[in-house]
Design an enzyme around this catalytic site. Structure first.
Site, PDB file in Angstrom:
ATOM      1  N   ASP A  74       0.804  -1.226   0.000  1.00 50.11           N
ATOM      2  CA  ASP A  74       0.000   0.000   0.000  1.00 50.11           C
ATOM      3  C   ASP A  74       0.840   1.280   0.000  1.00 50.11           C
ATOM      4  OD1 ASP A  74       0.987  -0.270   2.550  1.00 50.11           O
ATOM      5  OD2 ASP A  74      -0.939  -0.282   3.582  1.00 50.11           O
ATOM      6  N   HIS A  75       2.104   1.191   0.374  1.00 53.63           N
ATOM      7  CA  HIS A  75       2.940   2.395   0.467  1.00 53.63           C
ATOM      8  C   HIS A  75       3.648   2.712  -0.855  1.00 53.63           C
ATOM      9  CE1 HIS A  75       2.335   2.012   4.754  1.00 53.63           C
ATOM     10  NE2 HIS A  75       3.138   3.017   5.027  1.00 53.63           N
ATOM     11  N   ASP A 133       3.899  -1.366  11.276  1.00 52.01           N
ATOM     12  CA  ASP A 133       3.408  -0.040  10.900  1.00 52.01           C
ATOM     13  C   ASP A 133       2.844   0.594  12.159  1.00 52.01           C
ATOM     14  OD1 ASP A 133       2.523   1.648   8.267  1.00 52.01           O
ATOM     15  OD2 ASP A 133       1.176   1.943   9.960  1.00 52.01           O
ATOM     16  N   ARG A 185      -0.767  12.614  10.240  1.00 52.41           N
ATOM     17  CA  ARG A 185       0.505  13.293  10.539  1.00 52.41           C
ATOM     18  C   ARG A 185       0.665  14.523   9.669  1.00 52.41           C
ATOM     19  NH1 ARG A 185       3.605   7.608  11.217  1.00 52.41           N
ATOM     20  NH2 ARG A 185       3.083   7.405  13.414  1.00 52.41           N
ATOM     21  N   SER A 238       6.462   7.493  12.469  1.00 51.98           N
ATOM     22  CA  SER A 238       6.422   6.204  11.758  1.00 51.98           C
ATOM     23  C   SER A 238       7.335   5.166  12.412  1.00 51.98           C
ATOM     24  CB  SER A 238       6.854   6.450  10.316  1.00 51.98           C
ATOM     25  OG  SER A 238       7.426   5.308   9.755  1.00 51.98           O
ATOM     26  N   ARG A 291       9.205   3.085  10.991  1.00 53.41           N
ATOM     27  CA  ARG A 291      10.204   2.577  10.048  1.00 53.41           C
ATOM     28  C   ARG A 291      11.528   2.261  10.730  1.00 53.41           C
ATOM     29  NH1 ARG A 291      10.001   8.213   6.866  1.00 53.41           N
ATOM     30  NH2 ARG A 291       7.843   7.614   7.123  1.00 53.41           N
TER      31      ARG A 291
HETATM   32 FE1  F3S Z   1      -0.289   4.547   5.010  1.00 56.37          FE
HETATM   33 FE2  F3S Z   1      -0.335   6.987   5.951  1.00 56.37          FE
HETATM   34 FE3  F3S Z   1      -1.548   5.053   7.229  1.00 56.37          FE
HETATM   35  S1  F3S Z   1       1.419   5.969   5.072  1.00 56.37           S
HETATM   36  S2  F3S Z   1      -0.474   3.180   6.726  1.00 56.37           S
HETATM   37  S3  F3S Z   1      -2.058   5.824   5.208  1.00 56.37           S
HETATM   38  S4  F3S Z   1      -0.274   6.680   8.128  1.00 56.37           S
END
Ligand code: F3S
Length: 641
Positions: free
Chosen positions: A64-65, A119, A379, A532, A534
């Site tokens: 999804d990213h 995540d 964010r 995040s 990450r």
């Molecule tokens: Fe994707 Fe933004 Fe949520 S990067 S997982 S929609 S915080």
């Protein structure tokens, strides 16, 4: 004495430790979730552990990213993730099937289960009565291999909800109100458990917006009880069989209490550049906006998208505004297409993107220079949107639509009656884009040229000498340490290449200087590493030779990631000592291994200031052993020898 819900689920999954606040506990993980940006590294780490099939009840990998395919890198990563999932026993949600947290809520979340996800917004699952926690990829890989997840037993904050949501007030307004009260640091090592008569007035997906953005409080997770609303949602998803009634005992107690009267909440908005910089919408009405972006894992469900479509129907987006909409899943988008709501959005002038994180992670749709972008995301850190001079405001979908139509921020209560959206009796669920794993694991993993082997750090030495390569202030995010966006994210499985972007937004000379000096230290302020999950924000500095981070305080997930990759997270015994360290100073950490094994503070000599300071750490015995061994992979290998 009765138990609260969070403690009940933790107790059911406890494999080690005592459930006393600040004691380290290990819990069994039932489900795991990977997304593509963190998943490639997690699979490489899992592979290094040599376990043929995952041992969880259900593990899912989402794409999804990294959806923009402007070169071979992301496409190669998708194939690597698909083949690794098939081989190791993981369900694979194909690109286009949706945002991990939205799809997980729809198709996999189940009351009473534990979920660990690579995540930071994994706590979304708390809306379904789960203990759902965000963690680094290595922790998730360990859980996939059957290992417990280790964490400090959080304090449980009981948030009693009274009253009911007024018209035009949604989950986003509730969590923004919580952020105004508790700030981005207020939830560290806490679980927010919502209960009370107000819960019933909040639709399940709006509870999910609250648990999702509980991550911005710095909380370990957030949780709601389950009720008929939960059952109805699961039934409409064809999954009623997983429903369980879960709630705190009548006489349950909490470590801390907070009461929130929903009836008093107004439409709220977070101003740049932090999600806790919250005001009432009415206080900033009239502020011009250039872009409005609706979607993300916080606000992209069918309910929210229908609200948006109904507000847009028959109207036109303001000529000075670009309205971008990303529905959260294929299920949501298909339903919008079949009931005509998609046409209402398009007719109004919206730009509808594929179901993905998209602009939330800086994948396209960077706003114009010096402009204001109003987003329904979670964010608004400086630069995350892709335009360093743009300012991002965060608000609910209805505030977003009102601004898109007017060209400026409007209190939606001035628009009359809000539209009504009902939960459908049956969602259009179709799991054809969720590929089940192979039966026997006889699958060849596909590795494109972007997939490089993982780097394993060397164990630390007794004396560590190095330069302060960078000194930063409070609230440094993982986006500051290692940015996202279309240029950087495709390199996530190539550590040498991605490390060239370390601290790019703070000091682009950092990678070059770190390599020239053979590594060193970074000094930070409060809440270092928020945002995040990450783990590249730990891996890339590790690759460049950073041996320790010395900060006033650390954010939870980033601190774990530092430990996992062998970087020592140190804090000042006296926070005033932050002021006597300058960038460029040469520091010597003395008796590091001995101090870590005895759980004693570490002395640090600053050559330029000719001064010794004392550095502390708050680490469990297990974490200290991991650091002594040079990170979690070394530690796991050593234990298995
Ligand atoms: Fe994707 Fe933004 Fe949520 S990067 S997982 S929609 S915080």
């Amino acid at each position: 004495m009765g138990e609260n819900l969070a403690r009940k689920i933790i107790k059911d999954h406890l494999v080690s430790g005592e459930m006393k606040p600040n004691e380290e506990i290990g819990i069994k993980i039932d489900q795991t979730l990977l997304q593509d940006a963190t998943g490639t590294m997690a699979f490489l780490e899992y592979e290094a552990m040599g376990i043929p099939r995952v041992k969880t009840e259900k593990s899912v990998c989402y794409v999804d990213h990294n959806m923009l395919q402007i070169g071979f890198e992301n496409a190669d990563d998708h194939l690597f993730l698909q083949s690794s999932s098939a081989k190791y026993g993981v369900y694979f949600s194909k690109p286009g099937n949706g945002i991990c947290h939205q799809v997980h809520l729809e198709r996999f979340a189940a009351p009473g289960k534990t979920l660990l996800g690579s995540d930071s917004h994994t706590p979304t699952g708390g809306a379904m009565g789960m203990i759902a926690i965000g963690a680094g990829g290595l922790d998730v890989a360990t859980a996939m291999a059957g290992g417990p997840y280790w964490l400090v037993m959080p304090k449980i904050v009981g948030v009693k909800l009274t009253g009911k949501l007024p018209p035009w007030v949604y989950g986003m307004d509730v969590i923004l109100t919580m952020l105004q009260k508790f700030t981005v640091k207020g939830g560290v090592n806490k679980i927010f458990e919502y209960y009370g008569p107000g819960v019933a007035s909040i639709p399940l997906v709006e509870r999910a917006a609250i648990t999702n953005m509980g991550a911005e409080l710095g909380a370990t997770t957030s949780i709601f009880p389950t009720d008929e609303e939960t059952r109805a949602y699961l039934k409409a998803q064809g999954r009623e069989e997983v429903y369980k009634k879960l709630e705190a005992d009548k006489d349950a107690t909490y470590d801390e209490y907070f009461e929130l009267n929903l009836s008093n909440i107004e439409p709220m908005i977070a101003l740049p550049h932090s999600p806790d910089n919250v005001r009432k919408v009415s206080e900033v009405s009239g502020t011009k906006v250039a872009q409005v972006a609706i979607g993300s894992c916080t606000n992209s469900s069918f309910y929210e998208m229908m609200l948006v479509a109904k507000l847009l129907k028959g109207k036109k987006v303001n000529k000075n505004v670009s309205l971008v909409i990303t529905p959260g899943s294929k299920q949501v988008l298909s339903m919008l297409a079949s009931n005509g709501a998609l046409a209402d959005m398009l007719d109004a002038g919206a730009r509808v993107l594929e179901t993905a994180c998209g602009p939330c992670i800086g994948m396209g749709q960077a706003p114009p220079s010096n402009s204001i972008s109003l987003r329904t995301y979670n964010r608004n850190f400086e630069g995350r949107n892709g335009t360093p001079t743009a300012k991002v405001y965060l608000a609910s979908p209805s505030v977003a639509v009102a601004a898109a139509l007017a060209g400026e921020i409007v209190d939606p209560r001035s628009l009359g009656e809000p539209p009504k959206v009902r939960l459908p009796n049956k969602f259009m669920y179709d799991d054809s884009m969720i590929l089940p794993p192979s039966e026997n694991g006889e699958v060849e993993i596909i590795r494109g040229p972007n997939i490089k082997p993982i780097t394993i750090p060397n164990p630390p030495e007794q004396t560590i000498t190095g330069e302060v390569l960078l000194k930063v202030g409070d609230d440094i995010t993982t986006d500051h340490i290692l940015p996202g966006g279309a240029k950087v994210l495709p390199l996530r499985s190539n550590i040498p290449a991605i490390s060239e972007f370390t601290f790019e937004r703070v000091d682009p000379t950092f990678p070059k200087r770190a390599k020239e000096k053979n590594g060193g230290f970074v000094v930070g302020g409060l809440n270092y590493g928020q945002g995040s999950s990450r783990e590249h924000a730990a891996i890339a500095p590790m690759y460049l030779g950073v041996k320790a981070i010395i900060a006033k305080t650390f954010a939870r997930i980033h601190k774990s990631n530092l430990i996992n990759f062998g970087i020592i997270p140190l804090t000042f015994q006296d926070q005033k000592d932050y002021d006597i360290i300058s960038q460029g100073d040469s520091l010597t950490l003395q008796n590091v291994l001995e101090s870590l094994s005895k759980n004693e503070p570490i002395k640090c000599f600053n050559k330029q200031k000719n001064k010794e300071i004392v550095l502390n750490y708050s680490l469990t015995q297990r974490e200290r052993e991991i650091l002594i061994d040079g990170g979690l992979l070394n530690h796991t290998k050593k234990k298995n020898m």
